[in-house]
Design a protein around this motif. Structure first.
Motif: not given
Length: 315
Positions: A169-184, A125-132
């Motif tokens: 998973l995507h929100a956890s990988l993101a640097e500029d936002f997190d899952i709370d930003d997505v939900a909000g 999981h630590r090796e994954q990216t949005h693209a992968s």
């Protein structure tokens, strides 16, 4: 006969937010005990109530009082209590100090995903990216559709879980936002697009409200198909583009069926299948052929892959 108050709380609720019934029981108790230190135990102590931590609950069961149930449920003690109650040796009262609100297990899921991406988490999981991860999002979406098509509720429940895993998973990988930003952002969008629910707009005009809200959100869009994913399969892409043109009252010139052909609803599938067979007989890929046709007729060539209007460069 001793009386035991079995105090249950949710680990997903701030520990000091207990019910009035729970606080009353705690203040009136001769003794309050638990096996382990916990946020709930700390909150009770902060309120001036002594909580004894015990390794063996035998003496407590003889005297009675309030037992603060641990996060793991104190299953062995619960089973022993059931036997005492059945034998008439103990009177048991269950009090809910707090309980999970709807959606509380989503917090557990967020925590589990964060654990996967921690330094000592899962290497894969630590090796994954949005693209992968992109192909998995598409795959899980189709598996949800398969479950819906089969009418299997148990399978649908599982597949929806797998699909829900992806945006976390995507929100956890993101640097500029997190899952709370997505939900909000999503909550704000839902409220904004439903003024007939969160306001006094006329529900008969709900489609108008929806389209007006979308237009206000994306003022830069000036093509009916702006925002339509170019990753859609060609048949879904064509249907969506036609729908967008119709919604905006734009004229989209479409080919007509051959003279004399008039399809009933139950004939459409066979007609499309015949068209696919005819395309193969002509040596043409039907997916690419339909994509080329809708692209040219709707002017999608002037949109970039994200659906934004792009400059047309003349050669």
């Amino acid at each position: 006969m001793s009386t035991i108050t079995w105090l249950l709380t949710s680990p997903r609720i701030p520990s000091g937010l207990l019910t009035v019934e729970a606080w009353d029981a705690l203040h009136e108790a001769e003794a309050v005990a638990a096996f382990f230190e916990s946020p709930t135990v700390e909150a009770i102590r902060d309120a001036g109530i002594d909580v004894e931590l015990v390794e063996d609950a035998a003496e407590f069961l003889e005297e009675g009082g309030v037992w603060v149930v641990g996060e793991e449920g104190d299953e062995e003690l619960r089973e022993a209590l059931a036997e005492y109650v059945a034998g008439g040796e103990i009177e048991l009262e269950i009090v809910y100090g707090s309980w999970d609100p709807p959606g509380a297990r989503l917090l557990d899921l967020v925590e589990a995903v964060a654990r996967l991406h921690a330094e000592d988490g899962c290497p894969w999981h630590r090796e994954q990216t949005h693209a992968s991860l992109g192909p998995y999002l598409l795959e899980e979406s189709y598996e949800v559709l398969d479950a819906i098509g089969r009418g299997d509720a148990e399978e649908l429940r599982e597949e929806l879980g797998d699909l829900l895993f992806q945006p976390l998973l995507h929100a956890s990988l993101a640097e500029d936002f997190d899952i709370d930003d997505v939900a909000g952002d999503l909550v704000e969008k839902i409220i904004r697009r439903h003024p007939h629910v969160w306001g006094d707009a006329d529900p008969d005009d709900l489609y108008q409200h929806w389209n007006e809200a979308k237009a206000a959100e994306k003022p830069e869009r000036d093509h009916p198909a702006d925002g339509v994913s170019r990753q859609l399969p060609s048949l879904s892409l064509a249907a969506k583009v036609i729908e967008r043109f119709n919604d905006q009252g734009e004229v989209l010139e479409l080919p007509e069926l051959p003279d004399g052909v008039k399809l009933e609803a139950d004939e459409v599938g066979d007609f499309l299948l015949a068209a696919v067979a005819a395309a193969r007989a002509a040596g043409v890929d039907p997916e690419l052929a339909l994509r080329k046709s809708i692209t040219e007729r709707a002017g999608l060539e002037r949109l970039d892959p994200q659906g934004h209007v792009a400059e047309v460069i003349e050669s």
